[in-house]
Scaffold this motif. Structure first.
Motif, mmCIF file in Angstrom:
data_model
loop_
_atom_site.group_PDB
_atom_site.id
_atom_site.type_symbol
_atom_site.label_atom_id
_atom_site.label_comp_id
_atom_site.label_asym_id
_atom_site.label_seq_id
_atom_site.Cartn_x
_atom_site.Cartn_y
_atom_site.Cartn_z
ATOM 1 N N THR A 1 -1.050 -8.629 4.780
ATOM 2 C CA THR A 1 -1.327 -7.192 4.727
ATOM 3 C C THR A 1 -0.290 -6.406 5.527
ATOM 4 O O THR A 1 0.232 -5.395 5.061
ATOM 5 C CB THR A 1 -2.735 -6.898 5.280
ATOM 6 O OG1 THR A 1 -3.674 -7.641 4.520
ATOM 7 C CG2 THR A 1 -3.066 -5.434 5.181
ATOM 8 N N LYS B 1 3.039 -6.224 3.893
ATOM 9 C CA LYS B 1 3.048 -5.175 2.872
ATOM 10 C C LYS B 1 3.250 -3.801 3.532
ATOM 11 O O LYS B 1 4.064 -2.992 3.082
ATOM 12 C CB LYS B 1 1.718 -5.215 2.117
ATOM 13 C CG LYS B 1 1.741 -4.495 0.807
ATOM 14 C CD LYS B 1 0.700 -5.045 -0.169
ATOM 15 C CE LYS B 1 -0.723 -4.819 0.294
ATOM 16 N NZ LYS B 1 -1.731 -5.352 -0.615
ATOM 17 N N ILE B 2 2.518 -3.556 4.620
ATOM 18 C CA ILE B 2 2.660 -2.281 5.331
ATOM 19 C C ILE B 2 4.101 -2.110 5.807
ATOM 20 O O ILE B 2 4.719 -1.065 5.641
ATOM 21 C CB ILE B 2 1.678 -2.211 6.525
ATOM 22 C CG1 ILE B 2 0.241 -2.106 6.007
ATOM 23 C CG2 ILE B 2 2.006 -1.032 7.434
ATOM 24 C CD1 ILE B 2 -0.820 -2.155 7.083
ATOM 25 N N LEU C 1 -0.544 4.844 5.041
ATOM 26 C CA LEU C 1 -0.482 3.493 4.489
ATOM 27 C C LEU C 1 -1.304 2.514 5.328
ATOM 28 O O LEU C 1 -2.073 1.710 4.796
ATOM 29 C CB LEU C 1 0.985 3.059 4.436
ATOM 30 C CG LEU C 1 1.280 1.755 3.719
ATOM 31 C CD1 LEU C 1 0.985 1.894 2.238
ATOM 32 C CD2 LEU C 1 2.738 1.365 3.923
ATOM 33 N N GLN D 1 -5.003 3.277 4.859
ATOM 34 C CA GLN D 1 -5.437 2.769 3.555
ATOM 35 C C GLN D 1 -5.735 1.268 3.624
ATOM 36 O O GLN D 1 -6.780 0.801 3.196
ATOM 37 C CB GLN D 1 -4.321 3.070 2.535
ATOM 38 C CG GLN D 1 -4.453 2.365 1.200
ATOM 39 C CD GLN D 1 -5.511 3.024 0.347
ATOM 40 O OE1 GLN D 1 -5.916 4.144 0.637
ATOM 41 N NE2 GLN D 1 -5.966 2.338 -0.676
ATOM 42 N N GLN D 2 -4.806 0.500 4.210
ATOM 43 C CA GLN D 2 -4.928 -0.957 4.228
ATOM 44 C C GLN D 2 -5.969 -1.459 5.228
ATOM 45 O O GLN D 2 -6.737 -2.371 4.927
ATOM 46 C CB GLN D 2 -3.571 -1.592 4.543
ATOM 47 C CG GLN D 2 -2.585 -1.531 3.389
ATOM 48 C CD GLN D 2 -3.036 -2.339 2.189
ATOM 49 O OE1 GLN D 2 -3.619 -3.401 2.318
ATOM 50 N NE2 GLN D 2 -2.776 -1.814 1.004
ATOM 51 N N VAL E 1 -9.115 -0.624 2.368
ATOM 52 C CA VAL E 1 -9.051 -1.869 1.590
ATOM 53 C C VAL E 1 -9.734 -3.023 2.333
ATOM 54 O O VAL E 1 -10.538 -3.745 1.758
ATOM 55 C CB VAL E 1 -7.580 -2.228 1.261
ATOM 56 C CG1 VAL E 1 -7.510 -3.542 0.498
ATOM 57 C CG2 VAL E 1 -6.925 -1.116 0.458
ATOM 58 N N HIS E 2 -9.394 -3.190 3.616
ATOM 59 C CA HIS E 2 -10.045 -4.225 4.424
ATOM 60 C C HIS E 2 -10.985 -3.565 5.428
ATOM 61 O O HIS E 2 -10.633 -2.560 6.018
ATOM 62 C CB HIS E 2 -9.001 -5.035 5.196
ATOM 63 C CG HIS E 2 -8.037 -5.745 4.318
ATOM 64 N ND1 HIS E 2 -6.837 -5.183 3.921
ATOM 65 C CD2 HIS E 2 -8.083 -6.962 3.745
ATOM 66 C CE1 HIS E 2 -6.192 -6.034 3.148
ATOM 67 N NE2 HIS E 2 -6.926 -7.126 3.017
#
Lengths: 188, 185
Positions: free
Chosen positions: B10, B13-14, B28, B31-32, B36-37
């Protein structure tokens, strides 16, 4: 210098710089400049400007990227990874420590006062950096950079367009101009 | 083990999608790590931002360490932080290599010159934002400004010390922190 000594020096310098990285990653540029360019003369001002541009055009933290590039330039690939480790370690240790006693830390008036003071210091350091770097850009003979600098500033600050969009846009402009010039040049 | 791998991926990706650094990466990360998590509550996320401003180091690195530590201790913190910086390190090294290799190509040289001046323009914009925060207490010129005279005085003193007495970044930071105690405590 012995290679292990050089590695140790690089680690120490990056650790030290990183401990003072308050107020955003850009503060690393004048610090690298002071130590690597002015004190040790390991590379030139022009190279620093180039590294700053690359660090900024790459994803991730600008401070870490710039440390890595300076390390690569001084001590090869090993230098790059040593610098990365040195640059990340202080914030890693501090955060790991603080995540357990966060509330006590946040309400410290002394820490707040220090940070508020540092904001003004950081602002002054960055203003000086921008003045010196802009002067270097405007000394160039090429005309295009003279336009790019102020336009980028206005787009980023006034219109608040994201950095990535601006960088991509200028990449396209630059490549477009190259294609046109190449077409002309081939006929001469 | 799967949590640690998840943390690593994760934050990889960030790290990969945060170009431009600083506060541009905040949405971002939010969001993650919040949406999302289910790793952080919104309150914890806001707390991390405050904390990042009070501690040295890049925001993304601070956040990844904090989240990793909370979820999986030292190993989690190492995985998240490593993932966060890896893409930037590899890509900036590759770019540097590319520019050195193709130094004699006109198009490449022109691209580098373009990126350089755009980069100074972006740093100038960031300088303007930092001035707004330090002197007016807001991060955008669109918000209401509250002029802070003592911060302005400190800013001028720092600028004069840099220009006249050639003080380096470290002494300036230490002196301005001390001056902050004097002004605000």
């Amino acid at each position: 210098m012995h290679s292990w000594k050089k590695g140790l020096w690089l680690f120490g310098v990056n650790f030290y710089i990183s401990m003072f990285t308050f107020g955003g990653g850009y503060i690393v540029i004048p610090m690298i400049r002071k130590i690597f360019v002015q004190q040790k003369q390991l590379f030139t001002e022009a190279e620093l400007l180039e590294m700053a541009a690359i660090a900024q055009s790459s994803p991730g933290a600008i401070a870490v990227n710039l440390s890595v590039l300076a390390g690569r330039r001084t001590f090869g690939i090993a230098g790059a990874w040593i610098s990365a480790f040195g640059a990340v370690l202080p914030s890693f240790l501090i955060l790991a420590l603080i995540s357990s006693c966060y509330d006590a830390f946040r309400t410290q008036p002394l820490i707040n006062a220090c940070l508020k003071g540092m904001e003004a210091g950081v602002a002054a350091l960055i203003v000086q950096l921008v003045a010196d770097m802009s002067a270097a850009i405007f000394r160039q003979k090429q005309k295009l950079p003279h336009v790019i600098l102020p336009v980028t500033f206005l787009c980023a600050f006034v219109l608040e367009i994201p950095a990535m969009t601006l960088l991509l846009f200028w990449c396209c402009v630059s490549l477009g101009i190259s294609v046109i010039q190449h077409g002309k040049g081939s006929r001469v | 083990m799967s949590l640690i791998l998840d943390l690593f991926l994760t934050f990889l990706k960030i790290g990969l999608f945060s170009i431009g650094g600083g506060y541009a990466t905040l949405p971002l990360i939010q969001q993650q790590a919040v949406v999302v998590h289910p790793w952080l509550t919104l309150q914890e996320f806001t707390d991390i931002i405050t904390l990042s401003q009070m501690t040295p180091g890049p925001l993304a690195v601070n956040t990844s360490t904090f989240v990793g530590m909370r979820l999986a201790g030292m190993a989690g913190a190492a995985a998240a932080t490593g993932g966060c910086v890896l893409c930037g390190i590899v890509i900036s090294l590759a770019l540097q290599h590319f520019f050195r290799r193709n130094q004699n190509q006109r198009a490449v040289l022109q691209l580098l010159e373009t990126l350089k001046s755009a980069s100074v323009g972006l740093i100038a914009a960031s300088a303007a934002t930092i001035i707004m925060i330090a002197l007016f207490g807001v991060s955008s010129w669109k918000q209401t400004l509250h002029f802070n005279p003592s911060a302005f005085l400190l800013f001028l003193l720092a600028l004069i010390s840099i220009q006249k007495w050639k003080l380096g970044p470290m002494p300036i930071l230490i002196l301005s922190a001390l001056a902050g105690c004097f002004f605000y405590l």
